[in-house]
Design an enzyme around this catalytic site. Structure first.
Site, PDB file in Angstrom:
ATOM      1  N   CYS A  57       6.312  58.524  60.617  1.00 58.61           N
ATOM      2  CA  CYS A  57       6.316  59.871  61.200  1.00 58.61           C
ATOM      3  C   CYS A  57       6.914  60.948  60.304  1.00 58.61           C
ATOM      4  O   CYS A  57       6.224  61.897  59.942  1.00 58.61           O
ATOM      5  CB  CYS A  57       7.054  59.866  62.532  1.00 58.61           C
ATOM      6  SG  CYS A  57       6.137  58.977  63.792  1.00 58.61           S
TER       7      CYS A  57
HETATM    8  C1  UDX Z   1      10.973  59.161  64.309  1.00 57.08           C
HETATM    9  C2  UDX Z   1      11.586  60.069  65.394  1.00 57.08           C
HETATM   10  O1  UDX Z   1      12.972  59.731  65.562  1.00 57.08           O
HETATM   11  C3  UDX Z   1      10.825  59.933  66.701  1.00 57.08           C
HETATM   12  O2  UDX Z   1      11.335  60.853  67.654  1.00 57.08           O
HETATM   13  C4  UDX Z   1       9.338  60.244  66.435  1.00 57.08           C
HETATM   14  O3  UDX Z   1       8.587  60.080  67.626  1.00 57.08           O
HETATM   15  C5  UDX Z   1       8.799  59.331  65.343  1.00 57.08           C
HETATM   16  O4  UDX Z   1       9.603  59.467  64.168  1.00 57.08           O
HETATM   17  P1  UDX Z   1      11.083  56.576  63.683  1.00 57.08           P
HETATM   18  O5  UDX Z   1      10.243  56.938  62.501  1.00 57.08           O
HETATM   19  O6  UDX Z   1      10.725  55.386  64.478  1.00 57.08           O
HETATM   20  O7  UDX Z   1      11.159  57.810  64.716  1.00 57.08           O
HETATM   21  O8  UDX Z   1      12.576  56.300  63.144  1.00 57.08           O
HETATM   22  P2  UDX Z   1      13.963  57.071  63.072  1.00 57.08           P
HETATM   23  O9  UDX Z   1      14.972  56.238  63.756  1.00 57.08           O
HETATM   24  O10 UDX Z   1      13.875  58.464  63.477  1.00 57.08           O
HETATM   25  O11 UDX Z   1      14.261  56.981  61.507  1.00 57.08           O
HETATM   26  C6  UDX Z   1      13.366  57.508  60.537  1.00 57.08           C
HETATM   27  C7  UDX Z   1      13.919  57.337  59.152  1.00 57.08           C
HETATM   28  O12 UDX Z   1      15.060  58.164  58.964  1.00 57.08           O
HETATM   29  C8  UDX Z   1      14.370  55.907  58.810  1.00 57.08           C
HETATM   30  O13 UDX Z   1      13.951  55.600  57.503  1.00 57.08           O
HETATM   31  C9  UDX Z   1      15.878  55.985  58.868  1.00 57.08           C
HETATM   32  O14 UDX Z   1      16.504  55.056  58.014  1.00 57.08           O
HETATM   33  C10 UDX Z   1      16.129  57.421  58.424  1.00 57.08           C
HETATM   34  N1  UDX Z   1      17.394  57.971  58.909  1.00 57.08           N
HETATM   35  C11 UDX Z   1      17.569  58.186  60.243  1.00 57.08           C
HETATM   36  C12 UDX Z   1      18.396  58.309  58.006  1.00 57.08           C
HETATM   37  O15 UDX Z   1      18.242  58.137  56.785  1.00 57.08           O
HETATM   38  N2  UDX Z   1      19.553  58.869  58.493  1.00 57.08           N
HETATM   39  C13 UDX Z   1      19.748  59.104  59.816  1.00 57.08           C
HETATM   40  O16 UDX Z   1      20.827  59.625  60.161  1.00 57.08           O
HETATM   41  C14 UDX Z   1      18.725  58.747  60.721  1.00 57.08           C
END
Ligand code: UDX
Length: 446
Positions: A275
């Site tokens: 996403c």
């Molecule tokens: C995301 C959105 O959170 C969700 O609302 C949307 O519908 C789809 O995209 P997702 O891709 O499943 O969800 O994962 P998410 O938990 O948001 O993490 C995305 C990425 O960001 C991961 O690679 C994670 O490691 C990274 N991340 C997340 C960070 O590097 N730091 C953070 O503080 C949070």
């Protein structure tokens, strides 16, 4: 009152969780997909991807007869139901813009089905689509194929989904908000009634708005979260230049400010997944088409592109040349609790390490089969974290799987050739791990 019958098109995370959620609450749900292999799995009650807590609920939904999955039978699914959630994929094109091919073909099929129906039917776009898509692409296709009028003969809404992989089902059931973009009031009322029936007394806050605003809410939300991550990674990179500074403490203190909030301020090797990278790129491309260059979002993307390579820089600082060095990679999935490696930050890291002549052994609790489709035999695959770090010159934490937290400094010191550990996700206490190891972490000033 009879519960609505629901069709769901596309059975990725959004489609499958939507289908299982409604089926688990007694709705009759018919899903349809092009992917026969996935459909066969689903009809046996087996999720086609790793997602905690989904398996039992899917099995129950299939066994109860409330859910079935058809192959290439969109028309049949739509004709037999009252409302259709369209959750087909919207991938990126090479230039970052959104590929709406599946939205187009599914809209043709839904339109053909609507032509055969006399009863009112509402079509709900759940896929992430750039502003204007539902009004300017979906509606004309539905009207053309059905020979009916949107707003009178059938309804049209756009209702984005905000679930996260790894907690996809819980997020579907306990969402922070419901967004309904509506073509007309009757369409919006019909969808609101369905959601009210589904959530009952736990109905989340709801926003009713235009189709285009609903479409933009999804992009703006993901772009904001991606911005928070690139922001804290920028601060992490500054911290690394300042002796004694630690981004984790900076983020914790910032998060106590209610205006900022504590979530999505974990510094690391950047964001991956299906996403954030795709949606930020699509929002940039869409804005440019509209004659506006969103420089902030371009920077968010640039920071995220550079961030994983910090891990390689750390390796070089510790080891000099990487030629022939054994590097242990802990974590392959783009985040814990998934086997998904789409845009995983480990991919650019491994590509660069291989270019630099390193020998790589990787371990991930569930993503090994996915990794094999990307790296084949270019890297070695370990079956445990301990096996992965054995005789390594350097270990890099790329995904914060809980089991990596169980590795003690002694485990590293005893098993590695050189006790060099790079914490790319800030899972270890630097004080404890620095005592016995040559320990480096993202956002930690020396
Ligand atoms: C995301 C959105 O959170 C969700 O609302 C949307 O519908 C789809 O995209 P997702 O891709 O499943 O969800 O994962 P998410 O938990 O948001 O993490 C995305 C990425 O960001 C991961 O690679 C994670 O490691 C990274 N991340 C997340 C960070 O590097 N730091 C953070 O503080 C949070």
């Amino acid at each position: 009152m009879r519960k609505s019958n629901i069709s769901v098109l596309g059975i990725g995370y959004v489609g499958l969780c939507t289908a299982v959620a409604f089926a688990s609450r007694g709705y009759n749900v018919i899903a349809s997909t092009h992917d026969a292999e996935k459909a066969a799995k689903i009809n046996k009650g087996l999720p086609p991807f790793h997602e905690p807590n989904l398996q039992n609920l899917l099995k129950e939904a299939i066994d109860s007869g409330n859910l079935k999955c058809l192959v290439d039978e969109t028309e049949k699914a739509v004709v037999q139901t009252d409302l259709t959630f369209n959750a087909v994929g919207t991938p990126s094109r090479a230039d970052g813009s959104i590929d709406l091919h599946f939205i187009e073909t599914s809209s043709h099929d839904i339109g053909k089905a609507l032509r055969q129906k006399s009863a009112y039917h509402v079509v709900v776009i759940k896929s992430t689509v750039v502003p204007g898509t539902t009004q300017d692409l979906v509606k004309p296709l539905l009207e053309k194929e059905s020979k009916k009028k949107c707003g009178t003969d059938f309804g049209l809404c756009m209702s984005p989904e905000f679930l996260r992989q790894g907690s996809a089902f819980e997020d579907t059931i306990h969402t922070d908000r419901i967004v309904i973009g509506e073509h007309d009031k009757r369409s919006g009322d019909t969808l609101e009634n369905l959601y009210r029936d589904f959530y009952g007394k736990d109905m989340p806050p709801m926003i009713r708005t235009t189709l285009a605003t609903a479409e933009l809410i999804k992009y703006a939300s993901n772009a904001m979260l991606a911005t928070k991550i690139s922001f804290i990674n920028t601060i992490a990179n500054v911290c690394e230049k300042i002796p004694g500074a630690d981004v984790k403490v900076v983020a914790a203190a910032m998060g106590l400010d209610k205006r900022i909030g504590p979530l999505f301020l974990n510094a690391g090797l950047g964001y991956g997944g299906s996403c954030f990278p795709k949606d930020v790129k699509a929002l940039i491309a869409c804005s440019r088409t509209l004659g506006y260059t969103p420089e902030l979002l371009e920077s968010v993307e640039n920071v995220n592109r550079a961030q994983p390579l910090r891990a390689v820089e750390f390796c070089k600082q510790q080891l000099g040349s990487l030629e022939g060095k054994k590097i242990a990679i802990l974590g392959l999935a783009f985040k814990p609790d998934t086997d998904d490696m789409r845009e995983a930050r480990v991919i650019p890291i491994i590509i660069q390490l291989l270019k630099d002549g390193a020998e790589i052994t990787a371990y991930d609790p569930v993503a090994k089969p996915t990794a094999k489709t990307i790296f084949n035999s270019k890297i070695h695959y370990a079956t445990s974290a301990l096996e992965c770090i054995k005789n390594a010159d350097c270990a890099i934490i790329v995904t914060e799987w809980p089991e990596f937290q169980e590795l003690t400094p002694e485990d590293y010191a005893r098993n590695m050739k050189q006790p060099i550990v790079i914490d790319g996700r800030r899972i270890y206490d630097p004080e404890e791990y620095s005592k016995e190891l040559r320990f480096t972490a993202v956002g930690l000033g020396k």
